[in-house]
Design a protein around this motif. Structure first.
Motif, PDB file in Angstrom:
ATOM      1  N   ALA A   2       0.787  -1.173   0.163  1.00 44.81           N
ATOM      2  CA  ALA A   2      -0.145  -0.137  -0.049  1.00 44.81           C
ATOM      3  C   ALA A   2       0.971   1.295  -0.129  1.00 44.81           C
ATOM      4  O   ALA A   2       0.461   2.445  -0.393  1.00 44.81           O
ATOM      5  CB  ALA A   2      -1.127  -0.098   1.227  1.00 44.81           C
ATOM      6  N   GLN A  25      -5.125   0.827  -8.218  1.00 47.54           N
ATOM      7  CA  GLN A  25      -5.687   0.555  -7.198  1.00 47.54           C
ATOM      8  C   GLN A  25      -7.251   1.339  -7.315  1.00 47.54           C
ATOM      9  O   GLN A  25      -8.121   0.691  -6.786  1.00 47.54           O
ATOM     10  CB  GLN A  25      -5.083   0.767  -5.924  1.00 47.54           C
ATOM     11  CG  GLN A  25      -4.121  -0.133  -5.523  1.00 47.54           C
ATOM     12  CD  GLN A  25      -3.375   0.240  -4.219  1.00 47.54           C
ATOM     13  OE1 GLN A  25      -3.764   1.109  -3.644  1.00 47.54           O
ATOM     14  NE2 GLN A  25      -2.681  -0.677  -3.618  1.00 47.54           N
ATOM     15  N   GLU A  41     -14.346 -10.610   1.208  1.00 44.77           N
ATOM     16  CA  GLU A  41     -13.042  -9.933   1.593  1.00 44.77           C
ATOM     17  C   GLU A  41     -13.465  -9.088   2.898  1.00 44.77           C
ATOM     18  O   GLU A  41     -14.602  -8.754   3.000  1.00 44.77           O
ATOM     19  CB  GLU A  41     -12.380  -9.206   0.443  1.00 44.77           C
ATOM     20  CG  GLU A  41     -11.052  -8.390   0.834  1.00 44.77           C
ATOM     21  CD  GLU A  41     -10.560  -7.647  -0.361  1.00 44.77           C
ATOM     22  OE1 GLU A  41      -9.564  -7.277  -0.091  1.00 44.77           O
ATOM     23  OE2 GLU A  41     -11.257  -7.703  -1.564  1.00 44.77           O
ATOM     24  N   GLU A  45      -8.840  -5.397   5.992  1.00 43.40           N
ATOM     25  CA  GLU A  45      -7.894  -5.725   5.235  1.00 43.40           C
ATOM     26  C   GLU A  45      -7.827  -4.727   3.635  1.00 43.40           C
ATOM     27  O   GLU A  45      -6.774  -4.370   3.391  1.00 43.40           O
ATOM     28  CB  GLU A  45      -7.977  -7.448   4.821  1.00 43.40           C
ATOM     29  CG  GLU A  45      -7.661  -8.037   5.879  1.00 43.40           C
ATOM     30  CD  GLU A  45      -7.941  -9.749   5.592  1.00 43.40           C
ATOM     31  OE1 GLU A  45      -8.167  -9.868   4.501  1.00 43.40           O
ATOM     32  OE2 GLU A  45      -7.779 -10.602   6.385  1.00 43.40           O
ATOM     33  N   ASP A  49      -4.789  -2.544   2.838  1.00 42.39           N
ATOM     34  CA  ASP A  49      -4.053  -2.837   1.522  1.00 42.39           C
ATOM     35  C   ASP A  49      -4.183  -1.941   0.408  1.00 42.39           C
ATOM     36  O   ASP A  49      -3.532  -1.894  -0.581  1.00 42.39           O
ATOM     37  CB  ASP A  49      -4.730  -4.383   1.328  1.00 42.39           C
ATOM     38  CG  ASP A  49      -4.398  -5.488   2.061  1.00 42.39           C
ATOM     39  OD1 ASP A  49      -3.398  -5.105   2.938  1.00 42.39           O
ATOM     40  OD2 ASP A  49      -4.740  -6.438   1.962  1.00 42.39           O
ATOM     41  N   THR A  50      -5.082  -0.669   0.606  1.00 45.27           N
ATOM     42  CA  THR A  50      -5.200   0.118  -0.336  1.00 45.27           C
ATOM     43  C   THR A  50      -4.479   1.377  -0.011  1.00 45.27           C
ATOM     44  O   THR A  50      -4.636   1.891   1.253  1.00 45.27           O
ATOM     45  CB  THR A  50      -6.553   0.744  -0.517  1.00 45.27           C
ATOM     46  OG1 THR A  50      -7.456  -0.570  -0.809  1.00 45.27           O
ATOM     47  CG2 THR A  50      -6.933   1.628  -1.567  1.00 45.27           C
ATOM     48  N   ALA A 102      -1.456   0.401   9.845  1.00 46.12           N
ATOM     49  CA  ALA A 102      -0.332   0.015   9.158  1.00 46.12           C
ATOM     50  C   ALA A 102       0.885  -0.159   9.798  1.00 46.12           C
ATOM     51  O   ALA A 102       1.947  -0.589   9.343  1.00 46.12           O
ATOM     52  CB  ALA A 102      -0.240   0.750   7.835  1.00 46.12           C
TER      53      ALA A 102
END
Length: 354
Positions: A2, A25, A41, A45, A49-50, A102
Motif C-alpha cells: 500500500a 488501485q 473480503e 484488510e 491494503d489500499t 499499518a
C-alpha cells in the motif's frame, strides 16, 4: 503493497514513486468493495491494503456524486458548503487512522489532526450561527449566478465544479498529510519544525476566529441599529451607516478571514515540503487551486457589496484585499459640506428670474 518502497526522504514527494504506481488501485477498488459487501473480503484488510491517498481520493469522488444528486433533487447548491468545514479534517483523520493500522508512526499526523480539528470546530460553529445548516439555506451567490447564466450552463457548472471539483479540492488541501505520513517512516518523531508549523496554524485559526467575531459583532450591532434606530453602545453612527465593517482586523485587510484560510492550507503544503527537504511538490495543487477559488469568489462577493454600499469603492482603494498595504487602519473619508458663496446665490437667483 500500500506504500511505495522509498530509499531517501526526498523521494516522499516524488509523484512518479508515491502516486503513479498506485493509480490502478483506484480502478479495481469498486470491484473489491463489491467483494467486501458479498463477504468475500474483509473491509479492514481492504482498507489497509489500499494506498491511503487512493482511498481518500475515491471517497471524494463518491461524495461528489452524493452532492450532485442531492443538489439536483433539492435545487439547493450549497451541499458542499455544509460539509466544507468537516471534510478536510476527516481526510486527515483517515491518514492518521491508516498510519496507526499499518504500523507507521502517527505522531506528526496527530498534531496535524489537532490543528485541523480546531479549524473544523471554529468554521462549523461560525457556519452554524449564520444559519448555514438551516433547512433550505443556500449561499446567496449561487442564486445570483443562476440568474445570470442559462439554466443548462448552470447545471453543467453543478455537475463539474460545484459538486465534484469542490469535493476533490477538499481532499487535495489535506493531501500534503500523505507526504508527511511517508516522511514519518524516515523521521517518526516530532521535530521542532513540526511544532513550529503547528504553532503557525493555530495562530492563523485564532486570526480567523477574531475576524469572524468582529464581523459577527458588527452585523449584530447594525441589525440592532436598523431595528431600534438607536446606536448600540460601543459603536458610532458613522460606522453603522457605512453598512460594512472596516475596523479591527478589517481595517487592515478587506478579508482577513479569507487571508488566514488560504494561508492555513498553504502552510500545510509548505510543511510537507519541509518534511521531505523539497522546495516544492505535487501537493501544491490543492492549496494553489484553493487560492484561485478565493480570487474568484471574493471578486463576486465584492462586486455585490460595492453595489450595495457607496463607500465600499473607497474602502477597496484604501485597504488590501488580503494582505495589508499600509500600517494605519482604515478611516472613513470626511465629506466636507460645500460652501456656497453669496455671489453664487445671487447668480442662481438671476438665472431663475430669466
Amino acid at each position: 503493497m500500500a506504500l511505495p518502497a522509498l530509499h531517501a526522504l526526498e523521494e516522499c514527494a516524488d509523484f512518479s514513486k508515491t502516486i503513479q504506481p498506485f493509480i490502478p488501485q483506484l480502478y479495481t477498488l469498486p470491484q473489491k468493495l463489491v467483494d467486501v459487501i458479498a463477504g468475500r473480503e474483509s473491509f479492514l484488510e481492504l482498507y489497509v491494503d489500499t494506498n491511503p491517498l487512493v482511498s481518500g481520493f475515491a471517497i471524494s469522488l463518491a461524495l461528489g456524486a452524493v452532492f450532485l444528486v442531492v443538489s439536483e433533487i433539492n435545487h439547493n447548491y450549497s451541499q458542499v458548503d455544509r460539509c466544507w468545514s468537516i471534510l478536510p479534517t476527516l481526510y486527515i483523520a483517515h491518514f492518521d487512522a491508516w498510519a496507526r493500522l499499518a504500523g507507521v508512526s502517527s505522531a506528526r499526523i496527530d498534531v496535524a489532526l489537532l490543528f485541523s480539528t480546531l479549524w473544523s470546530i471554529r468554521l462549523t460553529f461560525n457556519y452554524w450561527r449564520k444559519g448555514g445548516y438551516s433547512v433550505g439555506s443556500e449561499d446567496y451567490r449561487w442564486e445570483i449566478v443562476r440568474k445570470n447564466v442559462p439554466t443548462a450552463v448552470f447545471h453543467v457548472l453543478n455537475w463539474t465544479f460545484i459538486a465534484f471539483i469542490q469535493s476533490i479540492l477538499l481532499f487535495l488541501i489535506a493531501a500534503p498529510v500523505y507526504i508527511i505520513l511517508l516522511a514519518s517512516r524516515f523521521e517518526p518523531n516530532l521535530t521542532s519544525a513540526d511544532l513550529a508549523y503547528v504553532t503557525i496554524e493555530l495562530g492563523l485559526i485564532l486570526t480567523e476566529y477574531i475576524a469572524d467575531q468582529q464581523q459577527w459583532n458588527y452585523q449584530g450591532a447594525k441589525k440592532e441599529y436598523q431595528k431600534a434606530a438607536k446606536v448600540p453602545r460601543g459603536w458610532s453612527q458613522l460606522d453603522l451607516d457605512r453598512g460594512f465593517i472596516a475596523s479591527g482586523l478589517w481595517g487592515y485587510s478587506r478579508h482577513p478571514n479569507f487571508a488566514a484560510e488560504q494561508s492555513i492550507w498553504f502552510f500545510l503544503y509548505q510543511w510537507s515540503c519541509y518534511a521531505t527537504n523539497n522546495l516544492y511538490g505535487w501537493s501544491a495543487v490543492g492549496a494553489s487551486f484553493l487560492i484561485l477559488l478565493f480570487q474568484g469568489s471574493t471578486w463576486l462577493t465584492e462586486l455585490i457589496t460595492s453595489g450595495k454600499y457607496p463607500e465600499y469603492s473607497h474602502y477597496q482603494n484604501s485597504v488590501g484585499m488580503f494582505v495589508p498595504t499600509r500600517l494605519s487602519s482604515y478611516k472613513t473619508p470626511v465629506v466636507k459640506p460645500k460652501i456656497i458663496r453669496t455671489s453664487e446665490l445671487a447668480q442662481r437667483q438671476k438665472q431663475k428670474q430669466k
